[in-house]
Design an enzyme around this catalytic site. Structure first.
Site, PDB file in Angstrom:
ATOM      1  N   TYR A  58       0.910  -1.241   0.101  1.00  0.00           N
ATOM      2  CA  TYR A  58       0.056  -0.014  -0.065  1.00  0.00           C
ATOM      3  C   TYR A  58       0.713   1.191   0.166  1.00  0.00           C
ATOM      4  O   TYR A  58       0.398   2.387  -0.520  1.00  0.00           O
ATOM      5  CB  TYR A  58      -0.921   0.050   1.184  1.00  0.00           C
ATOM      6  N   THR A 106      -1.257  -8.602  -5.376  1.00  0.00           N
ATOM      7  CA  THR A 106      -2.448  -8.983  -5.089  1.00  0.00           C
ATOM      8  C   THR A 106      -3.405  -7.567  -4.553  1.00  0.00           C
ATOM      9  O   THR A 106      -4.647  -7.657  -4.650  1.00  0.00           O
ATOM     10  CB  THR A 106      -2.677 -10.158  -4.204  1.00  0.00           C
ATOM     11  N   GLU A 107      -2.811  -6.816  -3.902  1.00  0.00           N
ATOM     12  CA  GLU A 107      -3.445  -5.541  -3.664  1.00  0.00           C
ATOM     13  C   GLU A 107      -2.425  -4.215  -3.687  1.00  0.00           C
ATOM     14  O   GLU A 107      -1.211  -4.485  -3.219  1.00  0.00           O
ATOM     15  CB  GLU A 107      -3.861  -5.410  -2.226  1.00  0.00           C
ATOM     16  N   ASN A 108      -2.917  -3.297  -4.310  1.00  0.00           N
ATOM     17  CA  ASN A 108      -2.388  -1.957  -4.325  1.00  0.00           C
ATOM     18  C   ASN A 108      -3.097  -1.012  -4.464  1.00  0.00           C
ATOM     19  O   ASN A 108      -3.915  -1.065  -5.287  1.00  0.00           O
ATOM     20  CB  ASN A 108      -1.148  -1.933  -5.354  1.00  0.00           C
TER      21      ASN A 108
END
EC number: 3.2.1.21
Length: 163
Positions: A58, A106-108
Site C-alpha cells: 500500500y 494482489t493489492e495496491n
C-alpha cells in the site's frame, strides 16, 4: 518478509534471524536458541514449495531524514512523504533475494477519507505506483506478471455484510 518467505524460497530462516534469536536466547539464559531448527529433511521438503509470490503493498514511507517534497504542489503523497519507488525497490529486493520468481501484486491502493469523487491524489498514486512497477519490469527485469488495484469496493464486504 524474509522471516517466512526465506523458508519457502530458500529452505531455512534468514541467517540474521538465526543469529539474533540465538544471541538473545543465550543472554536470556536459555540453553539453546528459542528458534526451532529445521532438519535437513525439513529444509528439503519446504524449499521451493511455491508457484509464485503474492504481495500486498500500500505504501512505503521514508523513516529517515529526506529532502522535503517541493512546496507549491499540494498532495497527500507530499504531505506524508510517500515514496512510490519503495515498491520498485521491494520488487528488486525480492528478485535479488529469491531469484527470478513470478511476482503477483494482489493489492495496491490508497485509503481515502476525503469525501470527494475528485480524488486526483488517488489518480496520482496509481500513476506513480504503476510507473514504479513498469520500471521494475523493464529496467530491472523483475518478473511481475499481475497487478491488482485495491479500491473502496474491496472494503464493502467488511462493513456491508458481504462475506
Amino acid at each position: 518478509f524474509g522471516l517466512y518467505g526465506n523458508s519457502i524460497f530458500k529452505g531455512n530462516w534468514p541467517q540474521v534471524v538465526i543469529d539474533r534469536i540465538a544471541e538473545r536466547s543465550l543472554l536470556e539464559g536459555f540453553p539453546e536458541s528459542r528458534l526451532p531448527v529445521f532438519s535437513a529433511e525439513e529444509i528439503d521438503y519446504i524449499k521451493g514449495t511455491y508457484d509464485f509470490l503474492a504481495l500486498n503493498h500500500y505504501g512505503t514511507h521514508m523513516v529517515n531524514a529526506t529532502t522535503e517534497a517541493v512546496i507549491g504542489d499540494p498532495s497527500y503523497a507530499a504531505d506524508i512523504s510517500v515514496v512510490p519507488w519503495g515498491l520498485r525497490n521491494l520488487l528488486v529486493w525480492l528478485k535479488n533475494t529469491y531469484g527470478d520468481i513470478e511476482i503477483i501484486i494482489t493489492e495496491n491502493g490508497l485509503s481515502d477519507r476525503s469525501g470527494t469523487l475528485d480524488d486526483y491524489h488517488r489518480v496520482a498514486y496509481f500513476q506513480t505506483y504503476l510507473s514504479a512497477c513498469l520500471d521494475a519490469i523493464y529496467e530491472d527485469g523483475v518478473n511481475l506478471s499481475t497487478y491488482v488495484a485495491w479500491s473502496i469496493i474491496d472494503d464493502w464486504e467488511w462493513t456491508g455484510g458481504f462475506v
